[in-house]
Design a protein around this motif. Structure first.
Motif, PDB file in Angstrom:
ATOM      1  N   HIS A   7       0.842  -1.184   0.000  1.00 53.53           N
ATOM      2  CA  HIS A   7       0.000   0.000   0.000  1.00 53.53           C
ATOM      3  C   HIS A   7       0.884   1.243   0.000  1.00 53.53           C
ATOM      4  CE1 HIS A   7      -0.317  -2.483   3.694  1.00 53.53           C
ATOM      5  NE2 HIS A   7       0.228  -1.454   4.299  1.00 53.53           N
ATOM      6  N   ALA A   8       1.740   1.346  -1.015  1.00 54.86           N
ATOM      7  CA  ALA A   8       2.666   2.460  -1.141  1.00 54.86           C
ATOM      8  C   ALA A   8       2.015   3.663  -1.800  1.00 54.86           C
ATOM      9  CB  ALA A   8       3.882   2.027  -1.949  1.00 54.86           C
ATOM     10  N   LYS A   9       0.679   3.658  -1.834  1.00 54.40           N
ATOM     11  CA  LYS A   9      -0.105   4.790  -2.324  1.00 54.40           C
ATOM     12  C   LYS A   9      -0.005   4.994  -3.832  1.00 54.40           C
ATOM     13  CE  LYS A   9      -0.051   7.177   2.106  1.00 54.40           C
ATOM     14  NZ  LYS A   9       0.245   8.415   2.821  1.00 54.40           N
ATOM     15  N   LEU A  10       0.349   3.945  -4.559  1.00 51.96           N
ATOM     16  CA  LEU A  10       0.297   4.035  -6.014  1.00 51.96           C
ATOM     17  C   LEU A  10      -1.105   3.652  -6.464  1.00 51.96           C
ATOM     18  CD1 LEU A  10       3.671   2.616  -7.399  1.00 51.96           C
ATOM     19  CD2 LEU A  10       3.011   4.961  -6.922  1.00 51.96           C
ATOM     20  N   ASN A  11      -2.089   4.387  -5.969  1.00 55.75           N
ATOM     21  CA  ASN A  11      -3.467   4.056  -6.323  1.00 55.75           C
ATOM     22  C   ASN A  11      -3.844   4.708  -7.650  1.00 55.75           C
ATOM     23  OD1 ASN A  11      -3.943   6.767  -5.580  1.00 55.75           O
ATOM     24  ND2 ASN A  11      -4.426   6.153  -3.488  1.00 55.75           N
ATOM     25  N   SER A  12      -4.825   4.132  -8.278  1.00 55.90           N
ATOM     26  CA  SER A  12      -5.229   4.632  -9.595  1.00 55.90           C
ATOM     27  C   SER A  12      -5.783   6.049  -9.519  1.00 55.90           C
ATOM     28  CB  SER A  12      -6.269   3.689 -10.218  1.00 55.90           C
ATOM     29  OG  SER A  12      -7.343   3.449  -9.323  1.00 55.90           O
ATOM     30  N   SER A  13      -6.467   6.387  -8.427  1.00 61.52           N
ATOM     31  CA  SER A  13      -7.043   7.728  -8.314  1.00 61.52           C
ATOM     32  C   SER A  13      -5.967   8.796  -8.209  1.00 61.52           C
ATOM     33  CB  SER A  13      -7.973   7.809  -7.098  1.00 61.52           C
ATOM     34  OG  SER A  13      -7.251   7.554  -5.904  1.00 61.52           O
ATOM     35  N   GLY A  14      -4.769   8.428  -7.752  1.00 58.37           N
ATOM     36  CA  GLY A  14      -3.684   9.387  -7.641  1.00 58.37           C
ATOM     37  C   GLY A  14      -2.670   9.291  -8.766  1.00 58.37           C
ATOM     38  N   ALA A  15      -2.990   8.571  -9.830  1.00 62.66           N
ATOM     39  CA  ALA A  15      -2.029   8.334 -10.908  1.00 62.66           C
ATOM     40  C   ALA A  15      -1.545   9.621 -11.563  1.00 62.66           C
ATOM     41  CB  ALA A  15      -2.646   7.406 -11.961  1.00 62.66           C
TER      42      ALA A  15
END
Length: 314
Positions: A7-15
């Motif tokens: 969960h290193a915050k490479l989420n799609s919403s923050g791409a």
């Protein structure tokens, strides 16, 4: 700094952010994860939209949940009936697109709230596609945006492309998909935006742009870059790179008069400068209310709000 986790915050919403500013990923881990009432409102609306698409109505239990939310947050001024009415054009659009797909392909399928795996491009990556319509050789991804503060557009949108990429990977073993259409629908501001690319081009984007960007974002010395993507960054209030981006305007103080070209450059930076200043003040006020001291400043009571005021300390 510890090695990144799944969960290193490479989420799609923050791409859009981490693909442009890889350094924002690790620095954001220093800030507590947070949600907002607007995000919670959007989640409730998405659940209602799925029920409307699948069942033609919203359950009594979910209506009760929506009404309870708005009672808890009267500043948002809404209720379940209003949410349903707002969603009607979006739901109609989805149904019309599916009907059109069925006319061209009797075996067309409609999927809602489909979780997609993005680990082929992003370590630990995943996303949820609001609506996917498969008909003929076309995949149509439709993304509901319930927010009304900022218009969001489909063209080149990395979040939407990631949803499409994950959905394509999931379905291409069964369907022969050549074209991918992507639509963002914002019913509260009447914004409907679409973009279309080939399946080959989408997969190439995943391999040649997303995968390298993800690797860079998880590296030890990922670079920083300021831009429009700073808006929702957890570190936006304290980020030095963002500050330096606007503090560089100080160079104009050295000149008695500004040229037309210089004025044009400054005008282009004004909106971002104002937003940065607002974020800086908001962050400082939050920390001050938690007990942190900022030399030369103090929290004062206004008529209805607290604000920061400069002191005359020498």
């Amino acid at each position: 700094m510890a090695a990144p986790t799944k969960h290193a915050k490479l989420n799609s919403s923050g791409a859009h952010r981490w693909m442009n500013c890889p350094g924002s990923v690790k620095i954001s881990e220093q800030f507590p994860a947070s949600s907002s009432i607007y995000a919670d409102e959007g989640t409730l609306a998405h659940d209602a939209a799925e029920q409307l698409i699948k069942n033609g109505k919203v359950s009594a239990a979910h209506k009760k949940k929506i009404n309870a939310f708005y009672e808890e947050h009267p500043e948002l001024s809404g209720d379940a009936d209003q949410v349903i009415k707002t969603l009607e054009p979006y739901v109609d659009f989805v149904k019309e697109e599916f009907t059109d797909a069925v006319m061209h392909d009797g075996g067309a399928q409609l999927l809602t709230e489909q979780r997609v795996d993005l680990t082929a491009w992003i370590p630990g990556g995943f996303g949820t596609t609001d609506v996917a319509i498969i008909g003929g050789k076309t995949l149509h991804i439709i993304d509901l945006k319930y927010g009304k503060g900022v218009p969001v557009f489909a063209e080149g949108n990395p979040q939407l492309r990631l949803y499409a990429l994950g959905t394509l990977a999931m379905l291409e073993m069964v369907y022969d998909i050549n074209e991918v259409k992507m639509t963002i629908y914002q019913p509260r501001i009447d914004n409907v935006s679409s973009d279309t690319i080939s399946a080959v081009e989408l997969k190439s984007w995943g391999e040649n742009e997303v995968k390298p960007a993800a690797e860079l974002a998880l590296s030890d010395n990922a670079p920083f870059a300021a831009g429009s993507w700073c808006q929702f960054c957890p570190a936006r209030q304290q980020c030095r790179t963002r500050a330096e981006n606007y503090m560089s305007l100080a160079e104009y103080k050295k000149k008695a008069l500004l040229s037309v070209e210089e004025i044009g450059k400054i005008l282009g930076d004004v909106d971002g400068l104002v937003k940065w200043a607002e974020d800086l003040k908001e962050g400082a006020l939050t920390r001050a209310l938690e007990g942190e001291k900022f030399p030369g400043w103090k929290v004062v009571e206004g008529r209805s709000i607290r604000k920061y005021s400069g002191t005359e300390e020498s």
